[in-house]
Motif scaffolding. Structure first.
Motif, PDB file in Angstrom:
ATOM      1  N   PRO A  70       0.794  -1.225   0.000  1.00 54.57           N
ATOM      2  CA  PRO A  70       0.000   0.000   0.000  1.00 54.57           C
ATOM      3  C   PRO A  70       0.829   1.278   0.000  1.00 54.57           C
ATOM      4  O   PRO A  70       0.269   2.373  -0.018  1.00 54.57           O
ATOM      5  N   ALA A  71       2.158   1.162   0.025  1.00 54.57           N
ATOM      6  CA  ALA A  71       3.004   2.358   0.076  1.00 54.57           C
ATOM      7  C   ALA A  71       4.354   1.986  -0.519  1.00 54.57           C
ATOM      8  O   ALA A  71       4.754   0.822  -0.497  1.00 54.57           O
ATOM      9  N   LEU A  72       5.066   2.970  -1.048  1.00 54.20           N
ATOM     10  CA  LEU A  72       6.399   2.688  -1.575  1.00 54.20           C
ATOM     11  C   LEU A  72       7.294   2.189  -0.444  1.00 54.20           C
ATOM     12  O   LEU A  72       7.335   2.774   0.628  1.00 54.20           O
ATOM     13  N   PRO A  74      10.316   1.703   2.049  1.00 58.17           N
ATOM     14  CA  PRO A  74      11.390   2.615   2.468  1.00 58.17           C
ATOM     15  C   PRO A  74      12.653   2.352   1.653  1.00 58.17           C
ATOM     16  O   PRO A  74      13.021   1.200   1.410  1.00 58.17           O
ATOM     17  N   GLY A  75      13.280   3.431   1.226  1.00 50.94           N
ATOM     18  CA  GLY A  75      14.467   3.313   0.382  1.00 50.94           C
ATOM     19  C   GLY A  75      14.163   3.448  -1.098  1.00 50.94           C
ATOM     20  O   GLY A  75      15.077   3.548  -1.906  1.00 50.94           O
ATOM     21  N   SER A  76      12.878   3.433  -1.444  1.00 50.24           N
ATOM     22  CA  SER A  76      12.517   3.679  -2.844  1.00 50.24           C
ATOM     23  C   SER A  76      12.912   5.102  -3.218  1.00 50.24           C
ATOM     24  O   SER A  76      12.814   6.017  -2.408  1.00 50.24           O
ATOM     25  N   THR A  77      13.332   5.260  -4.472  1.00 54.85           N
ATOM     26  CA  THR A  77      13.629   6.606  -4.945  1.00 54.85           C
ATOM     27  C   THR A  77      12.835   6.885  -6.216  1.00 54.85           C
ATOM     28  O   THR A  77      12.410   5.968  -6.925  1.00 54.85           O
ATOM     29  N   MET A  78      12.640   8.157  -6.467  1.00 53.54           N
ATOM     30  CA  MET A  78      11.908   8.575  -7.658  1.00 53.54           C
ATOM     31  C   MET A  78      12.578   9.854  -8.146  1.00 53.54           C
ATOM     32  O   MET A  78      12.652  10.834  -7.407  1.00 53.54           O
TER      33      MET A  78
END
Lengths: 133, 133
Positions: A70-72, A74-78
């Protein structure tokens, strides 16, 4: 979590004045270029425009559905580049490349959010951390 | 447009269940981890969590107020890293560095959106194109 499919699902958001008004109420950003049709029509944009978050929804939705979370994580980047505003009547759809291995160990997904004319509204690269891609 | 001040204005957003419910209605993302308190409490998060766009609002608001414009100028970029979700009761505030010249000719602004415990929720770098920074 099951192994993700080879490609992201499709995702789109239809921009309407109701949607923009709703986001103004949520965010507190009632700038007249968003909520006042006459002001928008007289502005350099020629119409009201959507808040910048709204055309990002397709990439958020598609990544979360693809991962089944339900959420990106942690540590995901965009990394994002804003090309043009979106307007009432626009339908913003995701055009995502096939996910590929990122040199850093995660999963890299170049994408664009396009309007119905095929113009890039937002272009970017999402990188998911190694544990989840 | 007048010349921007040396630093960005302050900006914050108070996350509440009402705000999250409002964004669910706008985005159509009614995942129970956002809107069902019991589901959220039983989840790995221990509570409902906000949609990913909401804790980005402080950087959008501050950049737009700083520039005196209602939307990020075309060509603006934002490199984001998502560290942790935000929850009802959190107050997410912008911690922005002093804007500096970007090697590419624009204006570079490292920033973080912090919760009330000072933890990074989102960390990033915004780069505004040369004509506007």
């Amino acid at each position: 979590m099951t192994r993700p499919a080879p490609s992201l699902p499709t995702a789109e958001i239809a921009i309407s004045q109701d949607l923009i008004d709703g986001y103004a109420a949520v965010s507190g950003d009632f700038n007249p270029v968003h909520v006042d049709r006459a002001f928008g029509a007289a502005s350099a944009f020629g119409s009201t425009i959507a808040h910048g978050c709204l055309p990002m929804e397709p990439i958020f939705m598609a990544l979360q559905r693809w991962l089944g979370v339900p959420a990106l994580p942690p540590g995901s980047t965009m990394d994002l580049r804003y090309h043009r505003p979106s307007r009432p009547g626009d339908v913003i759809r995701l055009d995502a490349a096939t996910p590929e291995a990122d040199p850093g160990g995660g999963t890299r997904i170049p994408f664009a959010c396009l309007n119905q004319a095929g113009e890039k509204v937002i272009e970017g690269v999402a990188v998911l951390p190694a544990a989840v891609g």
